[in-house]
Motif scaffolding. Structure first.
Motif, short mmCIF file in Angstrom:
data_model
loop_
_atom_site.label_atom_id
_atom_site.label_comp_id
_atom_site.label_asym_id
_atom_site.label_seq_id
_atom_site.Cartn_x
_atom_site.Cartn_y
_atom_site.Cartn_z
N LEU A 345 105.09 98.47 52.41
CA LEU A 345 104.97 97.11 52.96
C LEU A 345 104.19 97.11 54.28
CD1 LEU A 345 108.49 95.51 52.30
CD2 LEU A 345 106.35 95.07 51.09
N ASN A 348 100.48 97.82 53.58
CA ASN A 348 99.81 96.64 53.02
C ASN A 348 99.54 95.60 54.09
OD1 ASN A 348 99.12 95.10 50.35
ND2 ASN A 348 100.40 93.68 51.50
N LEU A 409 102.59 97.68 46.28
CA LEU A 409 103.55 96.59 46.08
C LEU A 409 104.30 96.74 44.75
CD1 LEU A 409 101.51 93.52 47.40
CD2 LEU A 409 103.36 94.76 48.54
N CYS A 412 107.14 98.86 45.55
CA CYS A 412 108.12 98.09 46.30
C CYS A 412 108.98 97.24 45.36
CB CYS A 412 107.42 97.19 47.32
SG CYS A 412 106.58 98.07 48.65
N LEU A 423 111.81 91.50 44.81
CA LEU A 423 110.73 91.34 45.78
C LEU A 423 110.06 90.01 45.51
CD1 LEU A 423 108.76 92.39 47.99
CD2 LEU A 423 107.43 93.42 46.13
N LEU A 425 106.98 87.53 46.73
CA LEU A 425 105.72 87.48 47.45
C LEU A 425 105.22 86.05 47.45
CD1 LEU A 425 104.07 90.64 45.84
CD2 LEU A 425 105.15 90.51 48.10
N ALA A 434 106.27 88.92 52.37
CA ALA A 434 106.97 89.72 51.37
C ALA A 434 108.44 89.76 51.76
CB ALA A 434 106.39 91.14 51.31
#
Length: 440
Positions: A345, A348, A409, A412, A423, A425, A434
């Motif tokens: 995270l 990114n 991601l 993640c 998760l 987004l 996020a």
């Protein structure tokens, strides 16, 4: 940050248009009502049309005979005897005799009764008078039905017919519903297959078309599972086989002499080899987490401590603001996988964001919310649903300067799902937000 959900109740028209059950139920109800109306109306029309002209002369003659029996002037005693003997009502109006066999009826009720009686035998103004007789001495005798008991039979028959038709319709609907019952199992099985769970096939309990469809979907699911297993096996084999030559290449690169001519080349080779090693690690980890046999090394963990440790490892040039609520409970977490999630995270946000990065940890109900927001350009709305899938990148050319290969991601999401969370987004305007939700 919770994802926005449209909680507006759907209209009954929307539910009707998207529900085969409701449409079938409405069709059966309308069919039952139409059949009942057609049956009762047709039966009534058949009897009334055929018997009207035959019964009217007989009834007219019968009324004339009853008038003669009462004499001239009409005798109230004879009229009362007729009423006691026959299911009729008699009303006499005249200068010598005033008699009403049913005094509780008012004049408008008598007129309504006469119209109701005449409706069964004819129509028109003249037909309303064939139950009335005028004697030579000026008396008017009005005949009617003394009791409505005989008229309740057809009404009860109509209601009984309607009830029987509705009951038969309900039985037919239940049978059709039973015929379509396999669709529920097929829908649930398709959802399991879509989620990647191929261990439980769709139960096939029928030998008709729906049973054949369920068997075909099971076959398709088995083929998809075999293809996915073959893909995983191939990725795992390639990843394992690449580790040894990468290790040897890194060792040989580090043994290169550190001269002014080879220093930059040596550092570039080491960076490329490190990136390749990280890619292989991410591939192996993604396959472990996406498999049904994924195992976590859970232990009581202070998530705030992991957040602070991850924040301490970022570059000093990155502006990071951290907001952590106090008295947060410990969770049963896999520390290694959560560190991987935090690292991806942050990477990114650093790679695609602009300006400060906001990192927060809070509690909402029975969940801990880990939120990471950057201030970059965000994601186009049409591509946002694809974000977080394996190997998805906004940069179709996959230039090295724009990021990795699209696994960050995705890992993640897998880590969050492996811990029973999710998760989310979404565009933050500006930037991307996020949010990792972990159950307490």
């Amino acid at each position: 940050m919770k994802a926005s959900i449209n909680t507006k109740p759907k209209s009954w028209l929307h539910r009707l248009g998207h529900s085969l059950r409701l449409r079938l139920l409405l069709l059966f109800l309308l069919l039952a009502l139409a059949m009942s109306a057609a049956f009762i109306g047709g039966t009534k029309k058949a009897f009334s049309t055929g018997w009207r002209e035959a019964v009217k002369p007989l009834l007219t003659d019968y009324v004339d005979r009853l008038t003669l029996d009462m004499g001239t002037p009409p005798d109230a005693t004879k009229a009362r005897a007729l009423v006691e003997r026959l299911p009729i009502s008699v009303r006499i109006e005249g200068p010598a005799t005033q008699f009403d066999s049913h005094p509780e009826r008012k004049a408008n009720k008598w007129q309504g009764q006469n119209r109701e009686d005449s409706r069964d035998y004819g129509s028109g103004e003249t037909n309303q008078n064939f139950l009335k007789r005028k004697t030579a001495d000026g008396h008017t005798i009005t005949f009617g039905l003394g009791s409505m008991e005989w008229r309740r039979g057809p009404g009860m028959f109509g209601w009984l017919t309607l009830a029987m038709l509705l009951g038969l319709t309900a039985l037919a609907f239940a049978y059709v519903r039973r015929l379509f019952k396999p669709l529920d199992n097929i829908g649930a099985g398709v959802q399991r297959f879509g989620a990647g769970n191929f261990s439980q096939p769709i139960a096939v309990r029928r030998s008709d078309e729906l049973g054949d469809l369920a068997g075909q979907i099971n076959t398709m699911g088995q083929e998809i599972a075999q293809m996915l297993d073959a893909k995983r096996a191939l990725l795992l084999a390639i990843s394992h086989e690449l580790r040894s030559p990468l290790t040897r290449a890194r060792l040989n690169t580090e043994l290169l002499p550190e001269t002014s001519d080879t220093l930059d080349t040596r550092q570039a080779l080491l960076r490329d080899l490190a990136e390749m090693a990280r890619l292989i690690t991410d591939l192996l980890e993604s396959e472990r987490l996406s498999g049904s046999h994924a195992a976590l090394n859970l232990e009581p963990t202070d998530l705030a401590e992991l957040v602070n440790d991850a924040a301490a490892g970022i570059a000093s040039s990155t502006v990071l603001t951290i907001k952590i609520e106090s008295d947060l409970p410990q969770l049963q977490l896999d520390r290694t996988r959560i560190k991987l999630l935090l690292r991806n995270l942050l990477d990114n946000a650093q790679r695609h964001g602009q300006g400060p990065i906001e990192l927060s940890l809070s509690r909402t109900g029975n969940e801990l919310l880990l939120t990471m927001r950057d201030h970059g350009p965000g994601i186009p709305a049409d591509q946002l649903p694809q974000l977080g899938k394996a190997f998805f990148r906004l940069d179709a050319a996959r230039q090295r300067s724009t990021g990795g290969v699209g696994l960050g991601l995705y890992l993640c999401r897998l880590v969050a799902q492996a811990h029973g969370g999710e998760l989310v987004l979404e565009n933050a305007g500006p930037g991307l937000r996020a949010c990792v939700k972990l159950p307490i």
